[in-house]
Design an enzyme around this catalytic site. Sequence first.
Site, short mmCIF file in Angstrom:
data_model
loop_
_atom_site.label_atom_id
_atom_site.label_comp_id
_atom_site.label_asym_id
_atom_site.label_seq_id
_atom_site.Cartn_x
_atom_site.Cartn_y
_atom_site.Cartn_z
N CYS A 332 0.88 -1.20 -0.04
CA CYS A 332 0.19 0.07 0.04
C CYS A 332 0.88 1.31 0.11
O CYS A 332 1.70 1.42 -0.96
CB CYS A 332 -0.75 -0.03 1.15
SG CYS A 332 -2.20 1.28 1.26
N LEU A 333 0.65 1.96 1.05
CA LEU A 333 1.57 3.39 1.11
C LEU A 333 2.81 3.00 1.26
O LEU A 333 3.78 3.65 0.68
CB LEU A 333 1.10 4.00 2.38
CG LEU A 333 1.83 5.27 2.60
CD1 LEU A 333 2.11 6.45 1.58
CD2 LEU A 333 1.10 6.10 3.82
#
Length: 602
Positions: A332-333
């Site tokens: 994700c991030l």
Amino acid sequence: MAENQTGTPTEVDPEELARSLAQIAEKSQQLVKDFIARQEGGQLSMDDALHMSRLFQDLYGRLMSDPMALAQAQMAFWQDYMALVQSTTLRLWGLEAEPVREPDAKDKRFRHESWEESPVFDFLKQSYLLTADYIHNTVKNVDGLDEKTARQIDFYTRQYIDAMSPSNFLATNPEVLQKTVETRGQNLLRGLNNLLEDLERGGGKLNIRMTDPNAFEVGRDLAVTPGKVVAETDLCQVIQYAPATEEVARRPVLFVPPWINKYYILDLRPKNSLIRWLVEQGQTVFTISWRNPDASLAEKGFEDYMHEGVLAAMDAAGKATGESEINMVGYCLGGTLLASTLAYLKAKGDERVNSATFLTSLIDFEQPGELEVFIDEEQLAMLERQMNEIGYLPGQQMAATMSSLRANDLIWSFFVNNYLQGEDPFPFDLLYWNQDSTNMPARMHAFYLRNMYLENRLREPGGITLDGVPIDVSSVDVPAFFISTRDDHIAPWKATYQGARLLGGSTKFVLGGSGHIAGIVNPPEKNKYGYWTNRNMPTDPDKWLDGATYHEGSWWPEWLRWLAQKGGGKVAARTPGGGRLTPIEDAPGRYVRERNDDPGDA
């Protein structure tokens, strides 16, 4: 108690009732005091209300500009409604009648048999579905709105529609009414207590429990794969896991998790831990465990997360193993940060990274999914003012935003269970992790939202500068593996696909089933969801899927086969502390145990 072991209603104990009411009165009084004390800081809520008001004023003006289309929509609605009245009348007379509207097969709100068997509740259900369709379609088909405004209005309209479901109200939920009769109202008393406890725990803001907060403990039930913390900075600890095989791949694997949540989504319980599974397959595994920042870390920026996170962890893995090359994994991030770091390393001539795996990670933010509705100049300016006041974005605020993307599943189902039915939420490891939220430092989060979501500068060569170095993700030429999931509402797979095509090296793209979390935390033993592969990478993601091959089960073995080719041969297993680093403490370490239970963080 209100019912015995056979479920037969019994008399309510007056003393128990009196004690419950006294506790409720005491909690309520304190909560009112807390509410009054907080009103001086209510500017952000007012700003949010004004922003939403302007959106719907624009919508109203567009609707009124085409009264004929609105009249036609209203006429169609009333025709359907009269058909529903006729259908219900037939049912009340004991005759069969076809439904005018039926809920989606995946809609859990109307699964109780009374929603179909009772003509009254069936009418309530269908009336709601008809009205919801009418409102949603009317709003969705308004001409003249720019695309982003239309998506924002559509999102907030769905929030309203979801909130008004008859399943969310005592008087119109047959299952709750039945329980209220059976327990002589004790469910409502317990529900009120649950409500007050959640308000108290949230410092006056409703912090709905999704699971029993006492059912799990990090390091006891979750994040239990054996290992040691071998390095730490202000922003992270680095964990090296103990080997489970006599030989391991020469090149170690380093996970870069998102710091929006805690790393142990990758190491929940032994049966669904990706980290444990990878260790058991003969890999030397490291992971970053991010700090849960407070106001003292307000000035930490995105490049600090690179230097004190990714690069520091790479240094630690090299010292611990003696290896100069490493296989990286970003989630994700964490994947967005990994792509940025790889471009930075390329510009600096650093070639330590041998391969990169991206788990549901965005690099191109042109179509970033429903989170986009919260990102425009006006809303971002409001958020920056709030963060600058306290130094960070509270974790509970971020968690509430994420839950709103699936309001029926992550808000209203628990509202009904906890407050109307008076039940305690079921112990569930994934939801425990979901509520173990983390704060976002003000400087870092503002940079991330502006440069990625608002301006989409990461995809542009030189669009972002880190530590004085303009970066270009297209220069990244290490072999890459992308896994995205088909139902992901946080990092939509078509957007992650476009990001995968930005990199300059060989790329393997895999599409898994399910969503952002369940599609990734998908151990092979469960044989769930399946995945698609296609060696080609055409411009159009739909063409990629049309030409893809479907496979049963988990994507993990597919990834392992790819990763095995990047391992660099076998060496004797390495024990944490056996290299140049002295262990600091046992995994999972101190940082992951820092929680946001203080009402001031809620």
